[in-house]
Write a protein that holds these residues in place. Sequence first.
Motif, short mmCIF file in Angstrom:
data_model
loop_
_atom_site.label_atom_id
_atom_site.label_comp_id
_atom_site.label_asym_id
_atom_site.label_seq_id
_atom_site.Cartn_x
_atom_site.Cartn_y
_atom_site.Cartn_z
N GLY A 56 50.32 100.14 40.76
CA GLY A 56 49.40 99.19 41.39
C GLY A 56 48.51 98.42 40.45
N ARG A 57 48.73 98.56 39.13
CA ARG A 57 47.88 97.86 38.17
C ARG A 57 48.74 97.32 37.03
N HIS A 58 48.14 96.44 36.22
CA HIS A 58 48.83 95.88 35.06
C HIS A 58 48.41 96.65 33.80
N TYR A 59 49.40 97.27 33.19
CA TYR A 59 49.12 98.07 31.99
C TYR A 59 49.71 97.45 30.72
N TYR A 60 50.24 96.25 30.83
CA TYR A 60 50.78 95.61 29.63
C TYR A 60 50.73 94.10 29.79
N ILE A 61 50.78 93.42 28.66
CA ILE A 61 50.95 91.97 28.61
C ILE A 61 52.25 91.71 27.85
N TYR A 77 53.37 106.14 29.53
CA TYR A 77 52.04 106.27 28.94
C TYR A 77 50.94 106.06 29.98
N ALA A 78 51.23 105.19 30.98
CA ALA A 78 50.25 105.00 32.05
C ALA A 78 50.13 106.27 32.89
N LEU A 96 44.62 96.51 32.44
CA LEU A 96 44.11 95.26 31.88
C LEU A 96 43.51 94.32 32.91
N ASP A 97 43.74 94.60 34.20
CA ASP A 97 43.18 93.74 35.26
C ASP A 97 41.67 93.66 35.19
#
Length: 413
Positions: A116-121, A84-85, A93-94
Amino acid sequence: MYKWLAIALIAFTPFAQAKEQIEFMVPSGDYMTFVTEVIKPEYERRYRDVELIVTNDGNLETRMAAGDSPNVYAGIFGYQVARYAKLGRLSYLDQYTGFDELNQRIDPLFMQENFGRHYYIPWHATTQMMIYNKDLFVEAGLDPEKPPVTWREFLATAEKISQLPARKNGNTVYGTVMWNDVLSTGSWYWNMLAQVYYNFNEGQHQLLNRYGTHPAFDREEAGMADFFAIMQQAQKYSPLTMEQNFFSRSIGMWLQYGFGWKANLQGAAGGPMQIGRDVGIAPIPVPEAGMPHYSNLDGRALMMFKGTREEEQHSWLLIQLLMESDINLIACKTLEQLPTLAALQNDPYFQQPGVKPFVDQLKHTVMNESFVNVSDVANIILKYYSKVVIKGEMEPESAVHQAGLEARALLKQ
């Protein structure tokens, strides 16, 4: 006339405007009930200008194809986030206030970047271990407090238990069981088998390399051929399907017991089965004693789909609410999941005999692979798994070689 005019004027005042709606998509069943009864009232109490709509995840892909998505989705770790990303549907979310503080409270084991990024918790987690029937161990002359540690011991134990006489209800006794019924589910079932595979390579190899560009499973050191060979032998002591499952009390050992399935013990044949009394929990076997026992790391990942600025801000507030320690603990208990918040892992609830082994296992787990195409590669593996283990049509080494060729061709497309 004046009465109706007054009603019309009231209807168009700011106080009567429709609330903003935020959609939270979750699995059906217990998740729907919990979110509707616990999370929705608390969220709407805090943010009175927002209505939280709770839906189930049965039609997400169809909706996405039509350009429609929920605001927050409780999906699964691994390929869903990556997929999905990559499609550009998720908000990273960063960028939100409070992310760094929340990130500090989460056990790093559960956090993973995509592109390179946070897309979930990670909302909560689960893993799998082996459970075994202590009564059948005793009946077969085995020590119920000493489950098999190695694969050699596992096969020997399965053989002994399979020699026991049929039950009074006509059920044949089997040493173990595999969930062959769901081979067609693809990557979902591979996640049920993956933790067994990891114990042939000390958790060092998954299906793909670290970049997701080439297969890793067909390297000799990955142990896929050994995995196929052991499962082929284990199938001799297993029913063909799960029509006769562990909870029938006629199965000695099950390698695929997830923590979230405790409720199945209550519906066991002849009455509830109890961990510790008549059911034991043990790590999945390894090739040689002394090697670490691995399992898979699965769970629910909170993803935020892109929307308006206001929608995304309210979505982030929902995620923060879900990760508050007291609310997160209630969710873990209700949904029978393991905590991702580091502070909760020492809570008394997770120190119980039927829970602590799973918490302890978390330090030797491997997270689901987060590559878009891993699902297609998993389907290839399961096709050859069926040929070797279920049908006996191929030798393990040949099957792994052919699967590797197909996977490479797929990844070049």
